[in-house]
Design a protein around this motif. Sequence first.
Motif, PDB file in Angstrom:
ATOM      1  N   VAL A 156      -1.623   0.937  -0.669  1.00 25.23           N
ATOM      2  CA  VAL A 156      -0.258   0.617  -0.258  1.00 25.23           C
ATOM      3  C   VAL A 156       0.087  -0.716  -0.909  1.00 25.23           C
ATOM      4  CG1 VAL A 156       1.215  -0.043   1.692  1.00 25.23           C
ATOM      5  CG2 VAL A 156      -0.372   1.857   1.931  1.00 25.23           C
ATOM      6  N   LEU A 193      -5.568  -1.759   3.863  1.00 26.06           N
ATOM      7  CA  LEU A 193      -5.364  -0.422   4.419  1.00 26.06           C
ATOM      8  C   LEU A 193      -6.520  -0.057   5.331  1.00 26.06           C
ATOM      9  CD1 LEU A 193      -3.503   2.061   4.196  1.00 26.06           C
ATOM     10  CD2 LEU A 193      -4.823   2.760   2.207  1.00 26.06           C
ATOM     11  N   TRP A 220      -1.437  -0.539   7.730  1.00 29.64           N
ATOM     12  CA  TRP A 220      -1.579  -1.444   6.593  1.00 29.64           C
ATOM     13  C   TRP A 220      -1.089  -2.825   7.016  1.00 29.64           C
ATOM     14  CZ3 TRP A 220       2.998  -3.664   5.376  1.00 29.64           C
ATOM     15  CH2 TRP A 220       4.156  -2.949   5.655  1.00 29.64           C
ATOM     16  N   ALA A 227       3.273   3.858  -1.018  1.00 32.91           N
ATOM     17  CA  ALA A 227       1.941   4.450  -0.838  1.00 32.91           C
ATOM     18  C   ALA A 227       1.549   5.113  -2.155  1.00 32.91           C
ATOM     19  CB  ALA A 227       1.958   5.468   0.291  1.00 32.91           C
TER      20      ALA A 227
END
Length: 136
Positions: free
Chosen positions: A24, A37, A50, A73
């Motif tokens: 992410v 993450l 996250w 993402a």
Amino acid sequence: THLSGSRAIEVTGLFTGSHAVSGVSVSIGDHSGPAVLSAPADTWPFTRTWTYAYLWPDDSLPDGITRTAEVTATLEGQPVATTQAILTLDVVPPAPVPLTLTGNGVPLEPRTTIREAAPDLVLSWTPSSDGSGLGS
């Protein structure tokens, strides 16, 4: 959001539905980078969180300031989903307010001992304010 350290604002989010997301990235203003993450939940919908440390660029802390965040993402380095959100950054506490405690309508001083089984206690205060528009 959460203030961490002297100028790091912790921005946290979550997503569901995929255990295969490999990364992410977060972009806020001129700052961007990878988020930390979490491991996916073991069962559907495989929720993951996250966290991104946004370093506040100004000397004074944000007090009701808005910024646009873009979160992407990725799966094996390729973007699979992107979203934007407007964040209100406010880590400055509201101004202190005077508190007034009364017992049966009479103001009580600090450290007062009340020797009554069911007194009518009322705590009141004047409204406070801050940069985000807090009114009470």
